[in-house]
Design an enzyme around this catalytic site. Structure first.
Site, PDB file in Angstrom:
ATOM      1  N   ASP A 205       4.210   9.361   9.137  1.00 57.09           N
ATOM      2  CA  ASP A 205       3.737   8.076   8.590  1.00 57.09           C
ATOM      3  C   ASP A 205       2.809   8.352   7.399  1.00 57.09           C
ATOM      4  OD1 ASP A 205       3.898   5.100  10.098  1.00 57.09           O
ATOM      5  OD2 ASP A 205       2.369   5.258   8.542  1.00 57.09           O
TER       6      ASP A 205
ATOM      7  N   ASP B 288       4.683  10.574   2.766  1.00 56.83           N
ATOM      8  CA  ASP B 288       5.351   9.423   2.158  1.00 56.83           C
ATOM      9  C   ASP B 288       6.826   9.801   2.031  1.00 56.83           C
ATOM     10  OD1 ASP B 288       6.500   7.599   0.446  1.00 56.83           O
ATOM     11  OD2 ASP B 288       4.780   7.534  -0.928  1.00 56.83           O
ATOM     12  N   VAL B 289       7.696   9.057   2.702  1.00 58.53           N
ATOM     13  CA  VAL B 289       9.115   9.441   2.695  1.00 58.53           C
ATOM     14  C   VAL B 289       9.746   9.294   1.307  1.00 58.53           C
ATOM     15  CG1 VAL B 289       9.572   9.040   5.146  1.00 58.53           C
ATOM     16  CG2 VAL B 289       9.823   7.137   3.525  1.00 58.53           C
TER      17      VAL B 289
ATOM     18  N   ASN C 115      13.284   5.160   9.765  1.00 58.35           N
ATOM     19  CA  ASN C 115      12.753   3.822  10.057  1.00 58.35           C
ATOM     20  C   ASN C 115      11.747   3.312   9.033  1.00 58.35           C
ATOM     21  OD1 ASN C 115      11.868   1.584  12.014  1.00 58.35           O
ATOM     22  ND2 ASN C 115       9.988   2.799  11.801  1.00 58.35           N
TER      23      ASN C 115
ATOM     24  N   TYR D  22      14.547  -6.201  -1.025  1.00 58.66           N
ATOM     25  CA  TYR D  22      14.629  -5.930   0.418  1.00 58.66           C
ATOM     26  C   TYR D  22      16.058  -6.141   0.908  1.00 58.66           C
ATOM     27  CZ  TYR D  22      13.243  -5.791   5.341  1.00 58.66           C
ATOM     28  OH  TYR D  22      13.117  -5.444   6.677  1.00 58.66           O
TER      29      TYR D  22
ATOM     30  N   LYS E 287      18.490  -3.043   2.232  1.00 60.86           N
ATOM     31  CA  LYS E 287      18.958  -2.983   3.618  1.00 60.86           C
ATOM     32  C   LYS E 287      20.486  -2.987   3.676  1.00 60.86           C
ATOM     33  CE  LYS E 287      15.047  -2.670   5.805  1.00 60.86           C
ATOM     34  NZ  LYS E 287      14.661  -1.376   6.395  1.00 60.86           N
TER      35      LYS E 287
ATOM     36  N   THR F 112       6.169  -7.372  14.914  1.00 67.60           N
ATOM     37  CA  THR F 112       5.363  -6.200  14.565  1.00 67.60           C
ATOM     38  C   THR F 112       4.241  -6.700  13.655  1.00 67.60           C
ATOM     39  OG1 THR F 112       6.657  -5.690  12.586  1.00 67.60           O
ATOM     40  CG2 THR F 112       7.426  -4.725  14.655  1.00 67.60           C
TER      41      THR F 112
HETATM   42  N1  LIG Z   1       9.649  -6.515  11.799  1.00 63.70           N
HETATM   43  C1  LIG Z   1      10.799  -7.071  11.488  1.00 63.70           C
HETATM   44  O1  LIG Z   1      11.019  -8.272  11.691  1.00 63.70           O
HETATM   45  C2  LIG Z   1      11.906  -6.225  10.894  1.00 63.70           C
HETATM   46  C3  LIG Z   1      13.171  -6.799  10.778  1.00 63.70           C
HETATM   47  C4  LIG Z   1      14.203  -6.037  10.243  1.00 63.70           C
HETATM   48  C5  LIG Z   1      13.975  -4.736   9.837  1.00 63.70           C
HETATM   49  N2  LIG Z   1      12.724  -4.204   9.940  1.00 63.70           N
HETATM   50  C6  LIG Z   1      12.542  -2.825   9.479  1.00 63.70           C
HETATM   51  O2  LIG Z   1      11.978  -2.045  10.493  1.00 63.70           O
HETATM   52  C7  LIG Z   1      11.273  -0.933   9.936  1.00 63.70           C
HETATM   53  C8  LIG Z   1       9.909  -0.834  10.582  1.00 63.70           C
HETATM   54  O3  LIG Z   1       9.209  -2.046  10.333  1.00 63.70           O
HETATM   55  P1  LIG Z   1       8.064  -2.620  11.292  1.00 63.70           P
HETATM   56  O4  LIG Z   1       8.275  -4.079  11.385  1.00 63.70           O
HETATM   57  O5  LIG Z   1       7.964  -1.795  12.526  1.00 63.70           O
HETATM   58  O6  LIG Z   1       6.791  -2.398  10.338  1.00 63.70           O
HETATM   59  P2  LIG Z   1       5.310  -1.863  10.547  1.00 63.70           P
HETATM   60  O7  LIG Z   1       4.615  -2.249   9.295  1.00 63.70           O
HETATM   61  O8  LIG Z   1       4.752  -2.293  11.865  1.00 63.70           O
HETATM   62  O9  LIG Z   1       5.499  -0.278  10.588  1.00 63.70           O
HETATM   63  C9  LIG Z   1       5.984   0.435   9.507  1.00 63.70           C
HETATM   64  C10 LIG Z   1       5.338   1.797   9.459  1.00 63.70           C
HETATM   65  O10 LIG Z   1       5.963   2.547   8.392  1.00 63.70           O
HETATM   66  C11 LIG Z   1       4.950   3.205   7.642  1.00 63.70           C
HETATM   67  N3  LIG Z   1       5.438   3.421   6.290  1.00 63.70           N
HETATM   68  C12 LIG Z   1       5.669   2.481   5.342  1.00 63.70           C
HETATM   69  N4  LIG Z   1       6.096   3.056   4.196  1.00 63.70           N
HETATM   70  C13 LIG Z   1       6.140   4.402   4.441  1.00 63.70           C
HETATM   71  C14 LIG Z   1       6.479   5.521   3.647  1.00 63.70           C
HETATM   72  N5  LIG Z   1       6.852   5.382   2.366  1.00 63.70           N
HETATM   73  N6  LIG Z   1       6.426   6.746   4.205  1.00 63.70           N
HETATM   74  C15 LIG Z   1       6.045   6.902   5.502  1.00 63.70           C
HETATM   75  N7  LIG Z   1       5.684   5.869   6.284  1.00 63.70           N
HETATM   76  C16 LIG Z   1       5.726   4.635   5.775  1.00 63.70           C
HETATM   77  C17 LIG Z   1       3.763   2.245   7.710  1.00 63.70           C
HETATM   78  O11 LIG Z   1       2.531   2.906   7.433  1.00 63.70           O
HETATM   79  C18 LIG Z   1       3.840   1.724   9.128  1.00 63.70           C
HETATM   80  O12 LIG Z   1       3.101   2.522  10.038  1.00 63.70           O
HETATM   81  C19 LIG Z   1      11.254  -1.186   8.420  1.00 63.70           C
HETATM   82  O13 LIG Z   1      12.252  -0.412   7.802  1.00 63.70           O
HETATM   83  C20 LIG Z   1      11.572  -2.670   8.321  1.00 63.70           C
HETATM   84  O14 LIG Z   1      12.159  -3.012   7.081  1.00 63.70           O
HETATM   85  C21 LIG Z   1      11.685  -4.912  10.471  1.00 63.70           C
END
Ligand SMILES: NC(=O)c1ccc[n+]([C@@H]2O[C@H](COP(=O)([O-])OP(=O)(O)OC[C@H]3O[C@@H](n4cnc5c(N)ncnc54)[C@H](O)[C@@H]3O)[C@@H](O)[C@H]2O)c1
Length: 246
Positions: free
Chosen positions: A41, A67-68, A94, A152, A156, A186
């Site tokens: 992370d 940072d990915v 993720n 976005y 995706k 989340t």
């Molecule tokens: N929450 C939703 O409704 C939802 C819906 C569809 C898809 N998603 C996808 O699920 C994934 C996770 O989202 P979430 O809702 O758990 O979010 P979140 O914000 O709770 O967690 C995301 C984590 O990723 C880390 N992160 C962000 N950019 C980064 C980077 N460049 N390098 C390393 N770490 C990084 C953040 O610090 C955070 O800890 C994302 O890809 C998001 O697009 C979420």
């Protein structure tokens, strides 16, 4: 209650964006299955907390602040995770920025799609010889419904295409699948969930609730597990039936 998917305890999974939300839920569910967890992370403080939570479940965990989107950090992180935890059988791609952040389109596509490609290519040489799998967290956004963030939705959808490429052309190395969450409770979604628009979405979800991060983690772990050994190239919406009502 956790499902039992046939994992071998002591195998290793690497999860990006593991410090919060879906990544954290996958990390903790994997640990409860006896898997060792490489947790990446950019948020150092939250990551340290999750690494401790994983260790408290009695498995090994190794945190990498990376940072990915940074190719050098990805290469270094992968080497460090493999050094610490051995061969990495499963990868959960993720991490990604929230759709609410205004990003320049081309830069965002490079970050969101390019990072998954970088992490996957860096991971591939560190797998064991057989039975490896990768899951991308895509979204219903862009693939099934249009959302107001151009980058976005586009990124995706591009990830779903990348998974189909991997499933068709890299299946000799690993299986590849995409999980597409609907609205998932989340930290990033909480303000939207409380908004009028969020409430309207909620009313249209047949199962009558948002997904929990654990709902998405379970689908992800299933696709990564031996129980899904013949599943390759699917795009799995986990949305309570929301998108079939559109
Ligand atoms: N929450 C939703 O409704 C939802 C819906 C569809 C898809 N998603 C996808 O699920 C994934 C996770 O989202 P979430 O809702 O758990 O979010 P979140 O914000 O709770 O967690 C995301 C984590 O990723 C880390 N992160 C962000 N950019 C980064 C980077 N460049 N390098 C390393 N770490 C990084 C953040 O610090 C955070 O800890 C994302 O890809 C998001 O697009 C979420």
């Amino acid at each position: 209650m956790d499902a039992h998917f046939g994992f071998t305890p002591g195998d290793t999974i690497l999860i990006t964006g593991a410090a919060s939300g879906i990544g954290r839920a996958t990390a903790l569910a994997a640990a409860r299955q006896g898997l060792n967890v490489g947790a990446w992370d950019i948020n150092e403080e939250n990551l340290a907390g999750v690494v401790q939570e994983i260790r408290d479940l009695g498995v090994r965990a190794h945190g990498v602040v990376a940072d990915v989107g940074d190719a050098a950090a990805v290469e270094a992180g992968m080497a460090a995770t493999a050094r610490e935890l051995g061969a990495i059988r499963m990868l959960h791609n993720n991490a990604g920025p929230p759709s609410s952040v205004p990003l320049e389109f081309t830069e965002a596509i490079g970050l969101c799609v390019g990072s998954v490609q970088k992490v996957t290519d860096a991971w591939a040489p560190h797998r064991p010889d057989a039975d490896s799998a990768m899951v991308v967290t895509s979204s219903v956004a862009g693939n099934v419904i249009g959302t107001n963030s151009d980058w976005y939705s586009a990124s995706k959808a591009a990830l779903a295409g990348y998974v189909r490429h991997l499933a068709a052309y890299r299946s000799g190395e690993f299986r590849s699948n995409a999980v597409a969450p609907g609205m998932t409770l989340t930290p990033r979604i909480a303000p939207f969930a409380e908004s009028e628009m969020g409430q309207r979405v909620l009313e249209r979800i047949p199962l009558g609730r948002m997904a929990s991060p654990e709902d998405i983690a379970n689908a992800t772990l299933f696709l990564l597990s031996p129980s899904a050994g013949y599943i390759n190239g699917v795009f799995l919406p986990v949305d309570g039936g929301w998108t079939v009502t559109q």
